[in-house]
Each structure stands twice: as C-alpha cells, then as structure tokens.
Write a protein that holds these residues in place. Structure first.
Motif, PDB file in Angstrom:
ATOM      1  N   LYS A  25     -24.061  12.212   1.021  1.00  0.00           N
ATOM      2  CA  LYS A  25     -25.348  11.553   0.770  1.00  0.00           C
ATOM      3  C   LYS A  25     -25.369  10.229   1.518  1.00  0.00           C
ATOM      4  O   LYS A  25     -24.405   9.466   1.492  1.00  0.00           O
ATOM      5  N   ARG A  26     -26.492   9.947   2.170  1.00  0.00           N
ATOM      6  CA  ARG A  26     -26.607   8.666   2.887  1.00  0.00           C
ATOM      7  C   ARG A  26     -26.667   7.528   1.870  1.00  0.00           C
ATOM      8  O   ARG A  26     -27.063   7.712   0.726  1.00  0.00           O
ATOM      9  N   GLN A  35     -27.927   4.208  -0.027  1.00  0.00           N
ATOM     10  CA  GLN A  35     -29.254   3.816  -0.475  1.00  0.00           C
ATOM     11  C   GLN A  35     -29.860   2.810   0.506  1.00  0.00           C
ATOM     12  O   GLN A  35     -29.182   1.913   1.005  1.00  0.00           O
ATOM     13  N   TYR A  71     -27.815  18.950   8.903  1.00  0.00           N
ATOM     14  CA  TYR A  71     -28.639  17.981   8.192  1.00  0.00           C
ATOM     15  C   TYR A  71     -29.667  18.714   7.330  1.00  0.00           C
ATOM     16  O   TYR A  71     -30.315  19.656   7.792  1.00  0.00           O
ATOM     17  N   GLU A  73     -36.369  15.524  -3.870  1.00  0.00           N
ATOM     18  CA  GLU A  73     -35.270  14.879  -3.144  1.00  0.00           C
ATOM     19  C   GLU A  73     -34.007  15.712  -3.331  1.00  0.00           C
ATOM     20  O   GLU A  73     -33.724  16.211  -4.419  1.00  0.00           O
ATOM     21  N   ASP A 111     -29.848  16.220  -3.377  1.00  0.00           N
ATOM     22  CA  ASP A 111     -28.690  15.419  -3.779  1.00  0.00           C
ATOM     23  C   ASP A 111     -27.825  15.032  -2.583  1.00  0.00           C
ATOM     24  O   ASP A 111     -27.039  14.084  -2.673  1.00  0.00           O
ATOM     25  N   TYR A 112     -27.959  15.774  -1.472  1.00  0.00           N
ATOM     26  CA  TYR A 112     -27.140  15.524  -0.286  1.00  0.00           C
ATOM     27  C   TYR A 112     -28.012  15.564   0.956  1.00  0.00           C
ATOM     28  O   TYR A 112     -29.064  16.184   0.971  1.00  0.00           O
ATOM     29  N   ASP A 113     -27.541  14.890   2.012  1.00  0.00           N
ATOM     30  CA  ASP A 113     -28.286  14.819   3.266  1.00  0.00           C
ATOM     31  C   ASP A 113     -27.652  15.612   4.395  1.00  0.00           C
ATOM     32  O   ASP A 113     -28.313  15.910   5.380  1.00  0.00           O
ATOM     33  N   PHE A 138     -22.537   6.299   4.083  1.00  0.00           N
ATOM     34  CA  PHE A 138     -22.620   7.161   2.904  1.00  0.00           C
ATOM     35  C   PHE A 138     -22.661   6.400   1.591  1.00  0.00           C
ATOM     36  O   PHE A 138     -22.152   5.287   1.481  1.00  0.00           O
ATOM     37  N   ASP A 139     -23.209   7.067   0.577  1.00  0.00           N
ATOM     38  CA  ASP A 139     -22.990   6.685  -0.820  1.00  0.00           C
ATOM     39  C   ASP A 139     -21.703   7.410  -1.195  1.00  0.00           C
ATOM     40  O   ASP A 139     -21.722   8.567  -1.616  1.00  0.00           O
ATOM     41  N   LYS A 193     -20.875   9.815  -4.120  1.00  0.00           N
ATOM     42  CA  LYS A 193     -21.455  11.163  -4.199  1.00  0.00           C
ATOM     43  C   LYS A 193     -20.802  12.162  -3.243  1.00  0.00           C
ATOM     44  O   LYS A 193     -21.147  13.338  -3.257  1.00  0.00           O
ATOM     45  N   ASN A 194     -19.877  11.716  -2.395  1.00  0.00           N
ATOM     46  CA  ASN A 194     -19.227  12.625  -1.457  1.00  0.00           C
ATOM     47  C   ASN A 194     -18.450  13.698  -2.207  1.00  0.00           C
ATOM     48  O   ASN A 194     -17.735  13.399  -3.160  1.00  0.00           O
TER      49      ASN A 194
END
Length: 121
Positions: A9-10, A12, A45, A59, A61-63, A100-101, A104-105
């Motif tokens: 996740k990217r 914030q 992506y 939205e 949860d992951y990008d 990244f956040d 959340k990885n």
C-alpha cells in the motif's frame, strides 16, 4: 519455480501516479540490484473498478501486487539472506519509508494450481 508475492500500500498522502512513478524509477532498481537470484520481478498496479452488479467502486487495501520468481526455494532463501545485510536493509527501509505504508505490507509464497479449460484446449 518458487514464487513470492508482496501486497503493498502506498503511504498516506501520496497520489497513485506519484507512487507508480517512484516505484518504477527508484525502488524497482533497488530490487533489481539486491535480488541477484530472482529470475523474474513483476509489479502489477491495482486500480479499483466499479462492481458490475452494484456500480460501486471502493478503495482497495493495496496498490500493487509485486511478484518475484526464483528457480528454487534455496534461491529465494539466498535472496532473503542478502536483503538482511545491514547496509542493504537500511537502503530498502529508507526507500520504503518514502513509498509504502509499511504497516500494511504483506508477503507470502504462492502455490499454483491451474485448471484446463475447454476453451483453452
């Protein structure tokens, strides 16, 4: 083949476009440099689309879904050992903080089972 997947996740406040640009222009190069036993390195992506039934888009949860292939489990383990070298780990952590956040990885291995579909025969 031995395959691993990372769901990322990217951070914030970072736009999706800036996230992709930074990953592809910087972070990807670190992976290419520090994963010599990796034989394939793919970033997929993720963009939400409206649900075809409800029309709602939510939205994700992951990008990005990042995939890495290794010839063997031993090659994967060698790569993980290389990533734990303090200088390498520090370089990765610094780059990840910008991207990244990290809370959340998620990381996992993949066991694949494929169906033989009539249309593919």
């Amino acid at each position: 083949m031995f395959k691993t997947v990372c769901l990322l996740k990217r951070r914030q406040g970072m736009s999706f476009e800036d996230f992709v640009t930074y990953y592809e222009s910087h972070h990807r190069k670190i992976g290419e440099k520090v994963l010599p036993t990796c034989v394939r390195y793919m970033r997929r992506y993720l963009r939400p689309v409206p649900n075809p039934v409800t029309g709602e888009a939510t939205e994700l949860d992951y990008d990005v879904l990042t995939e890495m292939w290794f010839e063997t489990r031993e090659a994967f383990e060698a790569a993980m050992t290389a990533l734990s070298v303090p200088e390498v780990a520090a370089e990765i952590a610094e780059a990840e903080e910008k991207l990244f956040d990290r809370s959340k990885n998620r990381f996992c291995t993949i066991e694949e089972h494929e169906s033989k579909l009539a249309a593919a025969i």
